[in-house]
Design an enzyme around this catalytic site. Sequence first.
Site, PDB file in Angstrom:
ATOM      1  N   GLU A 145       0.827  -1.219   0.000  1.00 35.50           N
ATOM      2  CA  GLU A 145       0.000   0.000   0.000  1.00 35.50           C
ATOM      3  C   GLU A 145       0.862   1.270   0.000  1.00 35.50           C
ATOM      4  OE1 GLU A 145      -2.674   1.173  -0.636  1.00 35.50           O
ATOM      5  OE2 GLU A 145      -3.817  -0.658  -1.012  1.00 35.50           O
ATOM      6  N   HIS A 146       0.181   2.387  -0.171  1.00 34.50           N
ATOM      7  CA  HIS A 146       0.859   3.650  -0.440  1.00 34.50           C
ATOM      8  C   HIS A 146       1.873   4.034   0.637  1.00 34.50           C
ATOM      9  CE1 HIS A 146      -1.940   5.777   2.332  1.00 34.50           C
ATOM     10  NE2 HIS A 146      -2.809   4.898   1.863  1.00 34.50           N
ATOM     11  N   GLU A 147       2.967   4.495   0.183  1.00 32.85           N
ATOM     12  CA  GLU A 147       4.078   5.023   1.004  1.00 32.85           C
ATOM     13  C   GLU A 147       4.760   3.972   1.870  1.00 32.85           C
ATOM     14  OE1 GLU A 147       2.302   9.305   1.954  1.00 32.85           O
ATOM     15  OE2 GLU A 147       0.939   7.615   1.723  1.00 32.85           O
ATOM     16  N   ALA A 148       4.495   2.711   1.623  1.00 32.44           N
ATOM     17  CA  ALA A 148       5.236   1.668   2.349  1.00 32.44           C
ATOM     18  C   ALA A 148       6.654   1.582   1.775  1.00 32.44           C
ATOM     19  CB  ALA A 148       4.522   0.333   2.209  1.00 32.44           C
TER      20      ALA A 148
ATOM     21  N   ARG B 257       2.335   3.023   4.606  1.00 32.68           N
ATOM     22  CA  ARG B 257       3.456   3.575   5.391  1.00 32.68           C
ATOM     23  C   ARG B 257       4.177   2.530   6.240  1.00 32.68           C
ATOM     24  NH1 ARG B 257      -0.824   6.775   5.466  1.00 32.68           N
ATOM     25  NH2 ARG B 257      -1.491   5.828   7.426  1.00 32.68           N
TER      26      ARG B 257
END
Length: 220
Positions: A148-151, A168
């Site tokens: 998922e986003h920004e991981a 994240r």
Amino acid sequence: MSMVPCRVVILGGKGTAVNIAEQIDHAYRNYQYPMTVEGFGIDDPGLGNSIAGFPVICGLHDAWPKYRDTQVQFIFALYKPDVMERRVALLRQLGIPTERYANFIHPTAYRSGSAIFGHGNVILSNASLQHNVRLGNHNIVNSNVVIEHEATLSNSVFIAAAACIGARVAIGDGSFVGLSATVREDVSIGAYSFVGMASAVLHDVAPRNTVYGLPASTKS
Ligand SMILES: CC(C)(COP(=O)(O)OP(=O)(O)OC[C@H]1O[C@@H](n2cnc3c(N)ncnc32)[C@H](O)[C@@H]1OP(=O)(O)O)[C@@H](O)C(=O)NCCC(=O)NCCS
């Protein structure tokens, strides 16, 4: 095909290494993906001179001297959950410059245009890498994984099939996330940790820890 395909030597010859070879071949034949498998580099004589139809072309430590002066690139695929730290040490010993490792992203995988990669990363079929995902070097993301986003995955992280990494999340060097595990958003997983299959990771995991279960906890 307009581009000259990149030839890769896969360092490894079992399990995921064979999956990677087959997926590269599938991508080349079916999607004109500009990469072909030169063969495997592996030290195990018991494997013979061909694996799944791909030749065994050198030992691990012969790979760099043999291909140094060519256009060949490499993929390191020798990860195993119980020996990640040793395998990362082996990767360093091989002495192959990081920029000679190729990224492979199967054409059925989704990679956001904002996702940033280093070298030697492998993304197998149907995986999704969302907005602003960051990958260092030598990470393996298996089929149907969602990141998922920004991981962020640091280096030499192995994510087994169908795992789900929340927004994240930060995963440290040499960690192994098992089949179908789920990691809650904002969690950090320390270096060389092991998350068991089908676990739900709700809290940070300290480096070199093994956690599993629902919810995941440390086992002695
Ligand atoms: C976590 C793991 C390492 C434990 O392996 P192990 O040490 O051999 O443990 P065992 O199978 O002996 O099981 C020990 C106990 O933990 C439980 N257990 C094992 N794995 C579990 C998991 N992922 N989630 C919940 N419980 C688990 C077992 O039911 C058993 O419980 P019991 O003592 O009450 O009967 C392993 O089950 C695992 O998840 N491996 C990852 C597999 C994977 O994803 N491979 C990727 C292939 S590409």
